[in-house]
Design a protein around this motif. Structure first.
Motif, PDB file in Angstrom:
ATOM      1  N   ALA A  77     -89.608 -80.962-113.549  1.00  0.00           N
ATOM      2  CA  ALA A  77     -88.629 -81.930-113.031  1.00  0.00           C
ATOM      3  C   ALA A  77     -87.416 -81.202-112.459  1.00  0.00           C
ATOM      4  N   ASP A  78     -86.946 -80.169-113.156  1.00  0.00           N
ATOM      5  CA  ASP A  78     -85.809 -79.385-112.658  1.00  0.00           C
ATOM      6  C   ASP A  78     -86.141 -78.714-111.330  1.00  0.00           C
ATOM      7  N   ALA A  79     -87.357 -78.194-111.200  1.00  0.00           N
ATOM      8  CA  ALA A  79     -87.763 -77.546-109.946  1.00  0.00           C
ATOM      9  C   ALA A  79     -87.823 -78.563-108.806  1.00  0.00           C
ATOM     10  N   GLY A  80     -88.351 -79.745-109.077  1.00  0.00           N
ATOM     11  CA  GLY A  80     -88.383 -80.801-108.062  1.00  0.00           C
ATOM     12  C   GLY A  80     -86.990 -81.233-107.659  1.00  0.00           C
ATOM     13  N   ARG A  81     -86.122 -81.394-108.642  1.00  0.00           N
ATOM     14  CA  ARG A  81     -84.726 -81.771-108.387  1.00  0.00           C
ATOM     15  C   ARG A  81     -84.027 -80.695-107.558  1.00  0.00           C
ATOM     16  N   ALA A  82     -84.261 -79.432-107.882  1.00  0.00           N
ATOM     17  CA  ALA A  82     -83.644 -78.323-107.136  1.00  0.00           C
ATOM     18  C   ALA A  82     -84.132 -78.309-105.695  1.00  0.00           C
ATOM     19  N   PHE A  83     -85.410 -78.585-105.487  1.00  0.00           N
ATOM     20  CA  PHE A  83     -85.968 -78.580-104.129  1.00  0.00           C
ATOM     21  C   PHE A  83     -85.294 -79.640-103.257  1.00  0.00           C
ATOM     22  N   VAL A  84     -85.183 -80.866-103.751  1.00  0.00           N
ATOM     23  CA  VAL A  84     -84.613 -81.932-102.914  1.00  0.00           C
ATOM     24  C   VAL A  84     -83.113 -81.778-102.730  1.00  0.00           C
ATOM     25  N   ALA A  85     -82.436 -81.068-103.640  1.00  0.00           N
ATOM     26  CA  ALA A  85     -80.997 -80.876-103.523  1.00  0.00           C
ATOM     27  C   ALA A  85     -80.630 -79.666-102.658  1.00  0.00           C
ATOM     28  N   ALA A  86     -81.597 -78.800-102.391  1.00  0.00           N
ATOM     29  CA  ALA A  86     -81.329 -77.538-101.690  1.00  0.00           C
ATOM     30  C   ALA A  86     -81.183 -77.731-100.182  1.00  0.00           C
ATOM     31  N   GLU A  87     -80.414 -76.851 -99.596  1.00  0.00           N
ATOM     32  CA  GLU A  87     -80.354 -76.743 -98.138  1.00  0.00           C
ATOM     33  C   GLU A  87     -81.720 -76.229 -97.676  1.00  0.00           C
TER      34      GLU A  87
END
Length: 130
Positions: free
Chosen positions: A29-39
């Protein structure tokens, strides 16, 4: 006495398995969240190698530009995560992301995934996939 020890070990093993699954789901979940929040350039580093190569090949441009052109949904809150061995599915408010476990951690194998309808028997259509 031996059966008490066996029972205690069984309970401990179940507890560790549950904790391990919860931890893996949280990591995915953290990896998915990081992906959508990233530039876009940062998001490219979170893509699985095969996914990144396919995206660049199909777009004829670099990964960051290709991600901008695809225009993935903003992401939203994580609604759930499921892990099956080395694969994960992270459901966000406006898309589903699929990940795979690599030595460096969870990497995105497909993003911007939606079903045409809510029928769970229907396959996902993904904007980015390997």
């Amino acid at each position: 006495m031996a059966w008490k020890l066996i029972a205690a070990l069984g309970v401990a093993a179940l507890a560790l398995t549950a904790c391990s699954a919860d931890a893996r789901e949280a990591q995915a979940a953290d990896a998915g969240r990081a992906f959508v929040a990233a530039e876009p350039a940062e998001a490219c580093a979170l893509l699985a190698p095969k996914t990144r190569k396919k995206l660049e090949k199909e777009s004829g441009t670099d990964c960051a530009t290709a991600l901008q052109e695809v225009g993935l949904p903003a992401g939203g809150d994580v609604e759930g995560a499921e892990v099956a061995v080395e694969s994960a599915q992270v459901r966000l408010a406006d898309q589903t992301i699929f990940l795979a476990r690599f030595p460096e951690g969870w990497l995105v194998t497909a993003a911007g995934c939606q079903r045409e309808d809510e029928d769970p028997a229907q396959p996902y259509d993904c904007e980015v996939e390997s």
